[in-house]
Design an enzyme around this catalytic site. Structure first.
Site, PDB file in Angstrom:
ATOM      1  N   ASP A  24       0.175 -16.334 -24.282  1.00  0.00           N
ATOM      2  CA  ASP A  24       1.284 -16.447 -23.726  1.00  0.00           C
ATOM      3  C   ASP A  24       2.449 -15.593 -24.595  1.00  0.00           C
ATOM      4  O   ASP A  24       2.886 -16.110 -25.755  1.00  0.00           O
ATOM      5  CB  ASP A  24       1.910 -17.709 -23.916  1.00  0.00           C
ATOM      6  CG  ASP A  24       3.393 -18.041 -23.626  1.00  0.00           C
ATOM      7  OD1 ASP A  24       4.342 -16.992 -23.347  1.00  0.00           O
ATOM      8  OD2 ASP A  24       3.877 -19.117 -23.806  1.00  0.00           O
ATOM      9  N   HIS A  48       7.508 -23.001 -24.460  1.00  0.00           N
ATOM     10  CA  HIS A  48       6.200 -22.220 -24.045  1.00  0.00           C
ATOM     11  C   HIS A  48       5.234 -23.135 -24.387  1.00  0.00           C
ATOM     12  O   HIS A  48       3.967 -23.196 -23.582  1.00  0.00           O
ATOM     13  CB  HIS A  48       6.113 -20.986 -24.854  1.00  0.00           C
ATOM     14  CG  HIS A  48       7.195 -19.959 -24.530  1.00  0.00           C
ATOM     15  ND1 HIS A  48       6.765 -18.729 -24.054  1.00  0.00           N
ATOM     16  CD2 HIS A  48       8.481 -19.996 -24.837  1.00  0.00           C
ATOM     17  CE1 HIS A  48       8.081 -17.996 -23.904  1.00  0.00           C
ATOM     18  NE2 HIS A  48       9.007 -18.701 -24.421  1.00  0.00           N
TER      19      HIS A  48
END
Length: 466
Positions: free
Chosen positions: A137, A29
């Site tokens: 995110d 990520h």
């Protein structure tokens, strides 16, 4: 520079739009949103990358294909590194029944303490811009104070494949076209790929997704057009602007494995790596070692444990290989074993690399597709079984090394040997390689001028500048 100094500096600068990037605390990520920061900053939009002190350092250390601290068009990326409460940085457990890296869970909860410093950063930046854009995110609770910012708006980043996401909304949308019944029957359940504890964390975060004004995908229509169409029925506004990783890669790391690759012939080496969240048992490592050697194929194997929450503390487990194995394969010139962090993009871009045995993390899938390297899939957890299904059944650019349906079984050395031979030396493997090369060309067209991904990012920038 301290937060207060940074805030004072920003207060004297006005921008049409400012972007604040808030990644989830895991390598895949961090990497994706750092690449996205590079793309957005190339439009002369300032980007503020927010994370913990440890994770920010990790992201900058491991990024490949460009230097976030010196590349001219990325000088507009500013890093905010905030402390969070201490958490145990535990070693991974190779014996766990479910292979999700649950030892990272304390760090997931710890990073939620970023809410307060993020809210303060937003309040400082808000007066300096017409529009303050937050891209988050998987941790929307951190940015929930955006509702108090009069010129603020948030966008969710989808770190998973559109195939993974669409497979969950397909049933609720009345089975729209895009996923046929054959594929739908093969899709694994979400519960089978995650632990209950992780599911609990995700469910608590999903309640905060109401703040999103749209969704950004790290993919493109050349890879996932029908699945993006399914997702569009849920996301009223979405942009597919990937792959984010560089299309052309120069050898800049100086890693010793690249010197070894330089000595091999084109497409002769299979690269073996299972990412930053995977730990194999000693027994499985030995089976893999024997299978690779018996295949007779050249290989580059990254043999390391999953990351700790803090990658800068603690030693990795000493993996035990068959007697004199490492010395034998290096003397014979068959392979090389890397026990530290490897420059994956540079390896995949190397002309000697002809295959990739992978855990099928979405970063790895996109990098392999971009560089035209076919995959031998070995999914472990999370979105990886879905990505393997996409690679093997939908796109037909890979072969199965480990069948998810038999995930509880040891993968025997003969099965590994056969998978390597199938990918690297068979007629079927050659056809797969041809399809992957064509897909790679299509993806590169998508990010070039006039391509779908380029048009989508142009549209996103125009939208936030409106």
């Amino acid at each position: 520079m301290s937060f207060e100094d940074e805030g004072e500096k920003q207060a004297t600068q006005s921008h049409e739009v400012i972007v604040v990037m808030v990644p989830f605390p895991a390598q895949g990520h961090l990497n994706q949103l750092l690449h996205l920061s590079r793309l957005i900053s190339s439009y002369n939009v300032p980007v503020h990358y927010v994370s913990t002190t440890i994770l920010s350092r990790q992201a900058k250390l491991r990024v490949q294909g460009w230097d976030p601290l010196s590349t001219p068009n990325t000088m507009m990326i500013k890093f905010h590194e905030f402390p969070v409460p201490a958490f145990p940085s535990l070693p991974p457990n190779p014996q766990t029944a479910v292979e999700f890296p649950s030892h990272l869970l304390p760090s997931f909860y710890s990073v939620l303490h970023l809410r307060k410093p993020v809210a303060k950063l937003l309040s400082v930046l808000s007066p300096t811009t017409k529009r303050l854009v937050i891209i988050y995110d998987a941790v929307p609770s951190i940015i929930q104070d955006v509702v108090t910012i009069p010129n603020g708006e948030a966008y969710s980043f989808q770190p998973l494949s559109a195939f993974r996401i669409s497979s969950y909304v397909w049933e609720t949308m009345g089975r729209p076209q895009g996923i046929d019944d054959h594929i739908a029957k093969l899709v694994p359940s979400r519960a089978s790929t995650l632990t209950p504890q992780v599911m609990e964390f995700i469910n608590k975060q999903e309640a905060h997704n109401k703040y999103s004004s749209g969704a950004i995908f790290n993919t493109c229509r050349a890879i996932e057009a029908p699945f993006l169409d399914v997702c569009a029925k849920v996301n009223s506004r979405q942009w597919a602007i990937g792959p984010f990783n560089p299309m052309e890669v120069c050898k800049t790391s100086g890693h010793k494995c690249l010197e070894w690759l330089d000595k091999q012939i084109p497409n002769s080496v299979i690269y073996v790596s299972f990412g930053s969240t995977t730990t194999l048992t000693d027994e499985q490592i030995k089976k893999l070692a024997v299978g690779l050697e018996n295949s007779g194929q050249k290989f580059l194997w990254v043999l390391r444990d999953a990351d700790r929450a803090d990658i800068f503390v603690g030693d990795g487990r000493a993996h035990e290989l068959p007697k004199e194995y490492e010395e034998r394969i290096e003397v014979n010139g068959q392979g090389i074993i890397v026990r530290d962090w490897a420059p994956q993009l540079e390896i995949l871009a190397h002309t000697s690399t002809g295959g990739f045995m992978s855990h099928c993390g979405w970063n790895s899938c996109l990098e392999s597709i971009t560089m035209g390297v076919p995959l031998a899939t070995w999914p472990m957890h999370s979105d990886q079984p879905h990505n393997a299904l996409l690679i093997n059944v939908v796109l037909k650019v890979g072969i199965v090394a480990r069948d998810w349906m038999h995930r509880d079984d040891l993968v025997e050395s003969l099965a590994i040997e056969n998978a390597v031979k199938k990918l690297m030396t068979s007629g079927e493997g050659e056809e797969i390689r041809k399809r992957m090369l064509e897909l790679s060309k299509a993806v590169k067209r998508s990010v070039a001028e006039g391509g779908d991904s380029r048009l989508d990012i142009d549209d996103f920038i125009a939208h936030i500048r409106r």
